[in-house]
Structure formats: C-alpha cells, structure tokens
Motif scaffolding. Structure first.
Motif, PDB file in Angstrom:
ATOM      1  N   HIS A  11      45.799  32.718  53.449  1.00 38.56           N
ATOM      2  CA  HIS A  11      45.583  33.704  52.375  1.00 38.56           C
ATOM      3  C   HIS A  11      46.896  34.079  51.652  1.00 38.56           C
ATOM      4  O   HIS A  11      46.920  34.270  50.430  1.00 38.56           O
ATOM      5  N   HIS A  60      47.930  33.787  47.710  1.00 38.22           N
ATOM      6  CA  HIS A  60      48.524  34.780  46.798  1.00 38.22           C
ATOM      7  C   HIS A  60      49.719  34.178  46.045  1.00 38.22           C
ATOM      8  O   HIS A  60      49.860  34.357  44.833  1.00 38.22           O
ATOM      9  N   HIS A  99      49.810  42.888  54.019  1.00 42.00           N
ATOM     10  CA  HIS A  99      51.119  42.324  54.356  1.00 42.00           C
ATOM     11  C   HIS A  99      52.182  42.593  53.322  1.00 42.00           C
ATOM     12  O   HIS A  99      51.884  42.790  52.149  1.00 42.00           O
ATOM     13  N   ASP A 130      42.929  40.179  45.345  1.00 43.21           N
ATOM     14  CA  ASP A 130      42.212  39.038  45.923  1.00 43.21           C
ATOM     15  C   ASP A 130      41.272  38.370  44.915  1.00 43.21           C
ATOM     16  O   ASP A 130      40.493  39.037  44.229  1.00 43.21           O
TER      17      ASP A 130
HETATM   18 ZN    ZN Z   1      45.082  39.475  49.615  1.00 44.39          ZN
END
Ligand code: ZN
Ligand code: KG4
Length: 354
Positions: free
Chosen positions: A117, A121, A145, A316
């Motif tokens: 993931h 990004h 994160h 996202d």
């Molecule tokens: Zn994300």
C-alpha cells in the motif's frame, strides 16, 4: 511479459475505508478511477470501525469494479492483469480486495500483482508527473504511517525514517475529534486553519536523539489535547465562552504548521544526506495545503525538483495501486499465485518492493 507493450492494469484498493477500483495504462495514464468512500459512515464514531469497514467493502466491491471497467471503455478481456493492495491495512478490509482480485485473475487467467500500500501511495506521483523517475526521496504521511523512503527504482524502496509512535494523519484525526471538527480530521484542520495565525500557539519540536529521520507525534498530540482541555476547564470555571479563550482557527494553523515544519525538515535533511535531487510527497497528509507549499519552497531553495500527486490521488485510491501494478509487471517480476493473502502489518520493514 514484454516490457515494451502498453499495459492496462485494473487495480483494487480496500485497505481501510475506501473501496476503490481503477484502470491505468502503462503506470502513467488513468483510464478510470472509482472510489466509494465510507468516511461519512465512520464519522459518527470518530474513526474507522474495522468490522463496519469490512462489511461495506463486501457490499461495494463488485459494483465499484464493474463501474471502473465500464468507465475505462475496455472489456475485461482487454485488461493485461490485476493488482491489489495486499497490506499494510485492516485485515478484514484487505481480504475483501484480495479475494476479489484473486477471483478476477482466476477466471480470466491473467496475472495478479500484490502491491504494498505504501508503494502504491508513492506511485501516485507517477500518475501526476509523467516525467518523474527514480531515484528520489519520498515522504509518505497518512493515517496509518509516516515514513521517509528512498525510491531506488519503480519497484524497490528503502525506509530511511519512520514514526516511532503515531502517524501524522493520526495526530490530525485525534486533535480534530477533540475539537469537534469531525472525521477525517486532516482536511477539517486544513480548512479550519484558513486565515489563522500559525505562531499563535507554541508546540515543542519533536526530536528523536540520534535519529534525524525518525518522527514522533504522540508528544505533540498530547500537548495539543491538554491545551484544548485546559481552555475548556477555564471556560467552565470562569463562565467565559470557550471561543473567547480559545481560537480554533489559530490553533489549527499552529498545530498544522508544527507538523508541516517537522515533516519538511526531516525529509529535506534525508534528501541532502542521500544526495537526492528530487523530492516527492505521498499519502493522505500530502493533500495538506501548508505541507505542499512548504515542501515545494524548501526543496526548490536547495535546487531540488519537487513532485506531488494531484489532491485526489493523495488519499486512498486504486489508480495508485494499478500504477504500481503496471511497474511490477514491466519489471518482469513474477505475478502472485492463488496463495496470496492479506498482510495487515508490514511495520517492521526496512526495505520493500512494490
Ligand atoms: Zn493509504
Ligand atoms: O492515505 P490515506 O487516505 O489513508 C491511509 O493510508 O491511512 O490517509 C488518510 C489520512 C487521514 O488521517 C486524514 O486525516 C489525512 O490523511 N488527511 C489530511 C488531509 N487530507 C487527508 N491531513 C492533513 N491535511 C489534509 N488536507
């Protein structure tokens, strides 16, 4: 797979509270991108409720994928393969996307690529800047994160710094919740800060001894919460209205300024140490207006080129997962097989691939 062919990959994202599917050509061009956001559903709880997220993904995944294929103008048979966000994220949520992607790969006999993931990004930058190529330093700051990453190639990454406690987005979300600004908190604080004085409230600079690229946001968060609570106490004991004692606008501007300054300082210093002449940002917090402006100024002052995804590609989405999938396919790496499963925690990683 032939490296020179034009690849059309359908990407799927379901790691948190967005159910998304997108078709991307060659890792650079979005043919379609559908995002079903559950944010409104979770907002009354002040954060994502994992069980509700999984159930909503189950309901939304098939219509979202169908719509992404329809909008791309292609047929399932025209696609060259599939990619899916396999972690990090919420286990139940991830499993919905992974299962759907496995089903598609299985019925079509086309390759399936598992995408980290965070690498997804970072790959959002390739969609917004067609001339961006590795190596570069990328700040990835989101709800889950906060990392400083060296993108060594389109598919390999080295983690240079990370948060020791809360992620930057988590700090935004928590403080916004206590201020009653709703969820997600980052955009709410960004909006509330408009016209506010960023020097009105003083927050400590979070430093980690001997780790110039690591972050810590829990001290800042605690300090911000105690400032809000003490203004509330004063308001109760003095009978003065809260807004006479506390300016949400100035507070939001000051809190946001502290986070932006910290993120920018560490990222620029990593870029200098690693002799990078390009800096990028990624993740939901990369949509923050002050962070975008400050990173651009600081990078350009040092003669570095600065890249950022379009706003809607920061949070996202599946286009970033499809882009990352295209680059894995082009690199000649083997696709995943039907044993692919969700990997909720990739926290300890030092190096990762797309
Ligand atoms: Zn994300
Ligand atoms: O990347 P993302 O959609 O999901 C994760 O992978 O975590 O990031 C969501 C996070 C949330 O914490 C949200 O508050 C934050 O990104 N965010 C922002 C802004 N837009 C979203 N933070 C600061 N300023 C914004 N404009």
């Amino acid at each position: 797979m032939n490296r020179c062919t034009v690849l059309k990959i359908l990407g799927i994202e379901s790691s948190c509270d967005e159910t998304a599917a997108a078709v991307v050509e060659d890792g650079r061009k979005i043919l379609s991108s559908i995002i079903f956001s559950q944010a409104r559903l979770h907002s009354k709880f002040g954060g994502v409720v994992p069980e509700i997220a999984s159930r909503k993904h189950v309901e939304a995944i098939v219509p979202v994928i169908s719509e992404a294929i329809r909008e791309s103008g292609l047929k399932l048979a025209d696609l060259d393969g599939f990619s899916v966000s396999s972690g990090p994220g919420l286990i139940g949520a991830l499993l919905v996307g992974v299962s759907a992607a496995k089903a598609l790969a299985s019925v079509t006999g086309k390759p399936l690529y598992a995408v980290n993931h965070i690498a997804g990004h970072i790959s959002a930058n390739y969609l917004s800047s067609s001339d961006l190529e590795p190596p570069f330093i990328c700040l990835v700051a989101s709800g889950g994160h906060s990392h400083i990453v060296l993108a060594e190639s389109f598919t390999s990454y080295k983690v240079i710094g990370r948060t020791r406690d809360d992620a930057a987005g988590e700090a935004f979300d928590k403080v916004a919740r206590v201020l009653g600004l709703g969820y997600p908190g980052g955009p709410a604080i960004d909006k509330a800060s408009f016209g506010g004085d960023p020097s009105a409230y003083k927050f400590p600079e979070a430093k980690i001894k001997d780790s110039p690229y690591d972050f810590s946001f829990s001290g800042l968060k605690t300090r911000a919460l105690s400032e809000i609570n003490s203004a509330r106490q004063k308001s109760l004991s003095s009978s003065l209205p809260f807004d006479k004692l506390f300016s949400v606008k100035d507070f939001a501007a000051s809190f946001q300024e502290n986070i932006a300054q910290t993120l920018v300082k560490h990222t620029i210093s990593a870029a200098e140490t690693f002799n990078a002449d390009k800096i990028a940002i990624a993740g939901g917090v990369a949509a923050n207006r002050r962070l975008r402006e400050l990173m651009k100024t600081r990078a350009e002052e040092r003669g570095m080129r600065f890249f950022m995804p379009d706003m809607e590609l920061c949070t996202d989405n599946a286009a970033m997962i499809a882009a990352a999938g295209c680059f894995i396919a082009k690199s000649g790496k083997s696709p995943s097989d039907m044993r692919l499963t969700a990997k909720p925690s990739l926290k300890a990683m030092e190096e990762f691939s797309a």
